[in-house]
Design a protein around this motif. Structure first.
Motif, PDB file in Angstrom:
ATOM      1  N   GLN B 179      -2.764  17.202  -3.377  1.00  0.00           N
ATOM      2  CA  GLN B 179      -3.249  18.446  -2.768  1.00  0.00           C
ATOM      3  C   GLN B 179      -3.406  18.260  -1.252  1.00  0.00           C
ATOM      4  OE1 GLN B 179      -6.745  18.696  -5.252  1.00  0.00           O
ATOM      5  NE2 GLN B 179      -5.902  20.375  -6.489  1.00  0.00           N
ATOM      6  N   GLN B 180      -3.879  17.080  -0.870  1.00  0.00           N
ATOM      7  CA  GLN B 180      -4.039  16.804   0.563  1.00  0.00           C
ATOM      8  C   GLN B 180      -2.694  16.871   1.294  1.00  0.00           C
ATOM      9  OE1 GLN B 180      -6.325  13.300   1.643  1.00  0.00           O
ATOM     10  NE2 GLN B 180      -7.767  13.589  -0.052  1.00  0.00           N
ATOM     11  N   ASN B 181      -1.660  16.318   0.655  1.00  0.00           N
ATOM     12  CA  ASN B 181      -0.338  16.351   1.280  1.00  0.00           C
ATOM     13  C   ASN B 181       0.127  17.789   1.519  1.00  0.00           C
ATOM     14  OD1 ASN B 181      -0.309  13.581   1.212  1.00  0.00           O
ATOM     15  ND2 ASN B 181       0.941  13.441  -0.641  1.00  0.00           N
ATOM     16  N   THR B 182      -0.099  18.638   0.502  1.00  0.00           N
ATOM     17  CA  THR B 182       0.262  20.046   0.657  1.00  0.00           C
ATOM     18  C   THR B 182      -0.494  20.660   1.830  1.00  0.00           C
ATOM     19  OG1 THR B 182       0.477  20.115  -1.738  1.00  0.00           O
ATOM     20  CG2 THR B 182       0.414  22.238  -0.602  1.00  0.00           C
ATOM     21  N   LEU B 183      -1.803  20.374   1.893  1.00  0.00           N
ATOM     22  CA  LEU B 183      -2.612  20.928   2.987  1.00  0.00           C
ATOM     23  C   LEU B 183      -2.111  20.421   4.350  1.00  0.00           C
ATOM     24  CD1 LEU B 183      -6.178  20.662   1.388  1.00  0.00           C
ATOM     25  CD2 LEU B 183      -4.985  22.765   2.073  1.00  0.00           C
ATOM     26  N   MET B 184      -1.749  19.151   4.426  1.00  0.00           N
ATOM     27  CA  MET B 184      -1.291  18.587   5.697  1.00  0.00           C
ATOM     28  C   MET B 184      -0.012  19.280   6.166  1.00  0.00           C
ATOM     29  SD  MET B 184      -3.594  16.558   6.514  1.00  0.00           S
ATOM     30  CE  MET B 184      -5.024  16.037   5.567  1.00  0.00           C
ATOM     31  N   GLN B 185       0.847  19.587   5.189  1.00  0.00           N
ATOM     32  CA  GLN B 185       2.085  20.269   5.580  1.00  0.00           C
ATOM     33  C   GLN B 185       1.802  21.691   6.058  1.00  0.00           C
ATOM     34  OE1 GLN B 185       5.210  19.784   2.682  1.00  0.00           O
ATOM     35  NE2 GLN B 185       5.416  17.595   3.135  1.00  0.00           N
ATOM     36  N   LYS B 197      -7.524  28.889   2.753  1.00  0.00           N
ATOM     37  CA  LYS B 197      -7.527  29.622   1.480  1.00  0.00           C
ATOM     38  C   LYS B 197      -7.274  28.639   0.322  1.00  0.00           C
ATOM     39  CE  LYS B 197      -5.330  33.683  -0.583  1.00  0.00           C
ATOM     40  NZ  LYS B 197      -3.953  33.440  -1.027  1.00  0.00           N
ATOM     41  N   THR B 198      -6.271  27.785   0.504  1.00  0.00           N
ATOM     42  CA  THR B 198      -5.950  26.792  -0.526  1.00  0.00           C
ATOM     43  C   THR B 198      -7.156  25.878  -0.781  1.00  0.00           C
ATOM     44  OG1 THR B 198      -3.672  26.829   0.272  1.00  0.00           O
ATOM     45  CG2 THR B 198      -4.266  25.024  -1.209  1.00  0.00           C
ATOM     46  N   THR B 199      -7.814  25.475   0.292  1.00  0.00           N
ATOM     47  CA  THR B 199      -8.982  24.603   0.158  1.00  0.00           C
ATOM     48  C   THR B 199     -10.058  25.275  -0.694  1.00  0.00           C
ATOM     49  OG1 THR B 199      -8.498  24.050   2.455  1.00  0.00           O
ATOM     50  CG2 THR B 199     -10.440  23.046   1.494  1.00  0.00           C
ATOM     51  N   LYS B 200     -10.280  26.567  -0.419  1.00  0.00           N
ATOM     52  CA  LYS B 200     -11.267  27.315  -1.216  1.00  0.00           C
ATOM     53  C   LYS B 200     -10.855  27.335  -2.676  1.00  0.00           C
ATOM     54  CE  LYS B 200     -12.733  30.203   2.572  1.00  0.00           C
ATOM     55  NZ  LYS B 200     -12.410  31.441   3.311  1.00  0.00           N
ATOM     56  N   GLU B 201      -9.582  27.618  -2.930  1.00  0.00           N
ATOM     57  CA  GLU B 201      -9.088  27.698  -4.310  1.00  0.00           C
ATOM     58  C   GLU B 201      -9.267  26.372  -5.054  1.00  0.00           C
ATOM     59  OE1 GLU B 201      -5.688  31.024  -3.207  1.00  0.00           O
ATOM     60  OE2 GLU B 201      -5.072  28.990  -3.796  1.00  0.00           O
ATOM     61  N   ILE B 202      -9.090  25.269  -4.314  1.00  0.00           N
ATOM     62  CA  ILE B 202      -9.247  23.951  -4.931  1.00  0.00           C
ATOM     63  C   ILE B 202     -10.700  23.723  -5.348  1.00  0.00           C
ATOM     64  CG2 ILE B 202      -9.175  21.453  -4.424  1.00  0.00           C
ATOM     65  CD1 ILE B 202      -6.682  22.080  -2.657  1.00  0.00           C
ATOM     66  N   GLY B 203     -11.617  24.419  -4.665  1.00  0.00           N
ATOM     67  CA  GLY B 203     -13.028  24.308  -5.032  1.00  0.00           C
ATOM     68  C   GLY B 203     -13.867  23.448  -4.111  1.00  0.00           C
ATOM     69  N   VAL B 204     -13.427  23.310  -2.861  1.00  0.00           N
ATOM     70  CA  VAL B 204     -14.201  22.566  -1.870  1.00  0.00           C
ATOM     71  C   VAL B 204     -15.497  23.327  -1.587  1.00  0.00           C
ATOM     72  CG1 VAL B 204     -14.204  21.804   0.559  1.00  0.00           C
ATOM     73  CG2 VAL B 204     -12.155  21.491  -0.864  1.00  0.00           C
ATOM     74  N   SER B 205     -16.594  22.588  -1.372  1.00  0.00           N
ATOM     75  CA  SER B 205     -17.916  23.198  -1.164  1.00  0.00           C
ATOM     76  C   SER B 205     -17.945  24.044   0.114  1.00  0.00           C
ATOM     77  CB  SER B 205     -18.985  22.108  -1.055  1.00  0.00           C
ATOM     78  OG  SER B 205     -18.829  21.417   0.182  1.00  0.00           O
ATOM     79  N   THR B 206     -18.906  24.961   0.169  1.00  0.00           N
ATOM     80  CA  THR B 206     -19.050  25.820   1.349  1.00  0.00           C
ATOM     81  C   THR B 206     -19.285  24.970   2.595  1.00  0.00           C
ATOM     82  OG1 THR B 206     -20.208  27.284  -0.161  1.00  0.00           O
ATOM     83  CG2 THR B 206     -20.204  27.908   2.169  1.00  0.00           C
TER      84      THR B 206
END
Lengths: 431, 431
Positions: B179-185, B197-206
């Motif tokens: 998931q991190q690789n996707t975010l980095m790209q 948006k992706t980070t939120k969907e993954i469930g990262v805390s507020t």
């Protein structure tokens, strides 16, 4: 886990080999410069149609060919000449002649790997385009000799022939160009008997076959002797006669101009590439069976590629083969460049040591900066192993006094010098 | 008739462009030398499995991949790093560290061609392998600056970040490596909103998202200011904190050592290649949107390829992009090398003129020998057009007197000199 081998027939050059190869390549660039050649760089990937057009079936069948993601049929270049011919038919079409073009890089052929023959190999390529005159032939022979001399190669010799002698006879005897190409490939791969048999089958006259046999057997070191004797037997083949005279003239001019090399004139010598029309040659050393380089005149090539009729002559030098020849002859390699290791002790010294590194590099001195944070002893051991010339050691005490330890790694002698003088001192000691 | 275009996205370098490219490449070789790097040369064609292992999906999908005649799945290298990692896992596995490796050549990616981006492109690549320390990071920044300064580039600036800041936060928040690789790209291609948006969907805390947003927005020229302020917000993310401290230390050491360049510290800056773990950077000029070079630390790469765990940092410089930057900034190109045309009149003079050519070249003087047999007037016109510096004209009369005409082509002044003195005269006049 990915595959860790290189592809069969391809290889890595580790630092000492890479340095040798670059030294050979750099020398070809230097020769290009001395002889007035300008470099052109063409892509490694070209249209399959271009590369297969005139290379001959043998090379075409062994190309690295594939379709790219856009569906184009492409291939890795198996030689430079097609790309140069493409340039001559397009971007360089209207450039005044002569053009002296130089190219250097890797080429690809799916041959069976063997000693000195790889599927990825290195060449430097020289072409003089626009001149039909013997002076151009002489220049190409001369620069080849100049290259080998500059590299220090010993006992090399030139094998020299002329495609026009064979082709003149065969054409007069009604052998088609295509049949001639087949015969040249047989001769190039030393299948003399098969070549003679094929000639008979084609229907060449008895007189023609006798003359062919004589051409195939004629060789010697003295150009005048070899070619004068041959001219008598070529009376009936005026194009062959013209070719022999052309070769004679080239070699006479070479000799008279003081360009001296060992040579073997072999009138039955043929090269496989179909486009050669005139003088052809290879350069060899006793230690290796494969040629270090070769070339010749191909006056029809540019025309075959759709350009204006343009006489041309070229030579390709095998860079990796020449590097191998240098090994085989145990030639002293380039003098090793002097390097200085800089070893700081502690954080404060690191900053100052980096400043010294910057200053030295600004003066052209090669520096290996200690990036491992090792003790001085271990860093020095490593520097010894790497054959580093000097070490500069900077500890807190020296730093306070504005000094640095300069150690000569071969003699193990060391002295304390002012930091501000160190660049001057090393500049004087390092050539 | 064969196709005469180059492959889409690939191009020829005619002499003036080739000279620029080789000048840039030669300068990188010179810098490699000054910084203690040794060259390795790896094949252009490698196993597909090797090249696709760690390059990331985006690059893998755009490789020039194909089967060779032996049915092997191979590809043209899209970058150097996989080949270097292969060497580290094999031939160089037991070499003492650090290794400073240099590579230079062409790379291939089937990208959409656009300004400064070609499908065949040129890079020089530097790697320091074995050192986890900031000094190694500083060396890589320093050599990059040294290269640009040597080439005379103006107003360049470094964009600098650290992969550990982002990855430290994401790992702590339970985001997987993939998931991190996707975010980095996403971040590399400036899709900030989609990344958030992706980070939120993954469930990262507020809290995590707020911190991420701050990281993405933090930038500035002063490393201390930027990183000190950021450290307060990274309290909950110790790995991110460590990364910020590491970056701070590298930049402090760089500055204190007198290695000065314009910089923008951007903690949200990410690079697409998946293997980066530490400091990352790119170097840019105002005239171009694409980076001239970039690199960073990738401490896990060698391990991922099956080698020993080995810290490493590298940088790649885009040679053709830098050549373009030199054009964009209208920098004076290398001083043109002086060349001497030699023009004989008649056959006897040709032999003697070739001797003079040989002698001059032996003294390092570049000679364009007349190979067209033109009249002196036409040969001189051509020499003028080529911007040749001198011409030597040898006619039958001069030959008889042991003289030769030396003509300065800019001033049109000429003088009669002794043939035996001409090499000395030109050696003194040509630098």
């Amino acid at each position: 886990m990915p595959k860790f081998q290189t592809i069969r027939g391809m290889r890595d050059f580790l630092p000492s080999e890479a340095e040798k190869l670059r030294h050979v390549e750099g020398t070809t660039q230097q020769i290009a410069n001395l002889y007035g050649f300008k470099e052109v760089i063409t892509p490694l990937v070209e249209h399959y149609d271009l590369l297969s057009a005139k290379s001959g079936d043998e090379i075409t069948a062994r190309m690295y060919a594939f379709k790219d993601l856009g569906g184009r049929k492409v291939a890795l270049r198996p030689e430079f000449t097609a790309s140069i011919a493409r340039l001559m038919a397009t971007a360089l079409r209207n450039q005044p002649k002569p053009l002296r073009l130089f190219s250097s890089g890797t080429l690809y052929r799916y041959d069976e790997p063997q000693f000195g023959r790889y599927r990825e190999f290195w060449q430097s390529n020289f072409e003089i385009i626009g001149s039909p005159r013997p002076e151009a032939d002489v220049e190409v022979l001369s620069l080849t000799k100049h290259l080998l001399d500059t590299l220090g190669l010993q006992n090399y010799w030139f094998k020299i022939g002329h495609m026009g002698i064979l082709r003149g006879l065969l054409s007069k005897e009604g052998v088609t160009d295509e049949q001639q190409n087949t015969l040249m490939q047989l001769l190039d791969t030393k299948q003399m008997d098969k070549a003679l048999k094929t000639t008979k089958e084609i229907g060449v006259s008895t007189k023609g076959i006798a003359t062919l046999q004589e051409i195939l057997e004629t060789k010697g070191k003295d150009a005048s002797k070899v070619l004068t004797s041959l001219k008598e037997t070529l009376q009936k083949y005026p194009d062959s006669m013209k070719a022999a005279e052309n070769l004679h003239k080239i070699l006479q001019l070479t000799q008279d101009s003081g360009i001296k090399f060992s040579q073997s004139i072999e009138t039955g010598f043929a090269r496989g590439l179909e486009y050669y029309t005139g003088m052809i040659f290879e350069v060899l050393i006793p230690e290796m069976t494969i040629a270090l380089g070769g070339g010749g005149r191909y006056d029809k090539l540019v025309e075959l590629f759709g350009g204006e009729p343009t006489p041309a002559i070229g030579v390709a030098h095998g860079l990796d083969r020449i590097a191998l020849a240098i090994d085989k002859q145990n030639l002293p390699s380039k003098s090793i460049q002097e390097t200085t290791a800089i070893i700081p002790i502690g954080e404060e010294a690191t900053t100052q040591a980096l400043k010294v590194a910057l200053q030295l590099r600004g003066r052209g001195i090669a520096v290996e900066f200690e990036v491992m944070g090792r003790t001085v002893t271990r860093a020095l051991q490593d520097a010894d192993r790497r054959k580093t010339t000097f070490a500069l050691i900077l500890g807190p005490k020296e730093l306070k006094d504005g000094k640095i330890v300069l150690r000569h790694l071969k003699t193990h002698k060391q002295q304390l010098v002012d930091i501000k003088d160190v660049a001057n001192i090393l500049s004087e000691r390092i050539d």
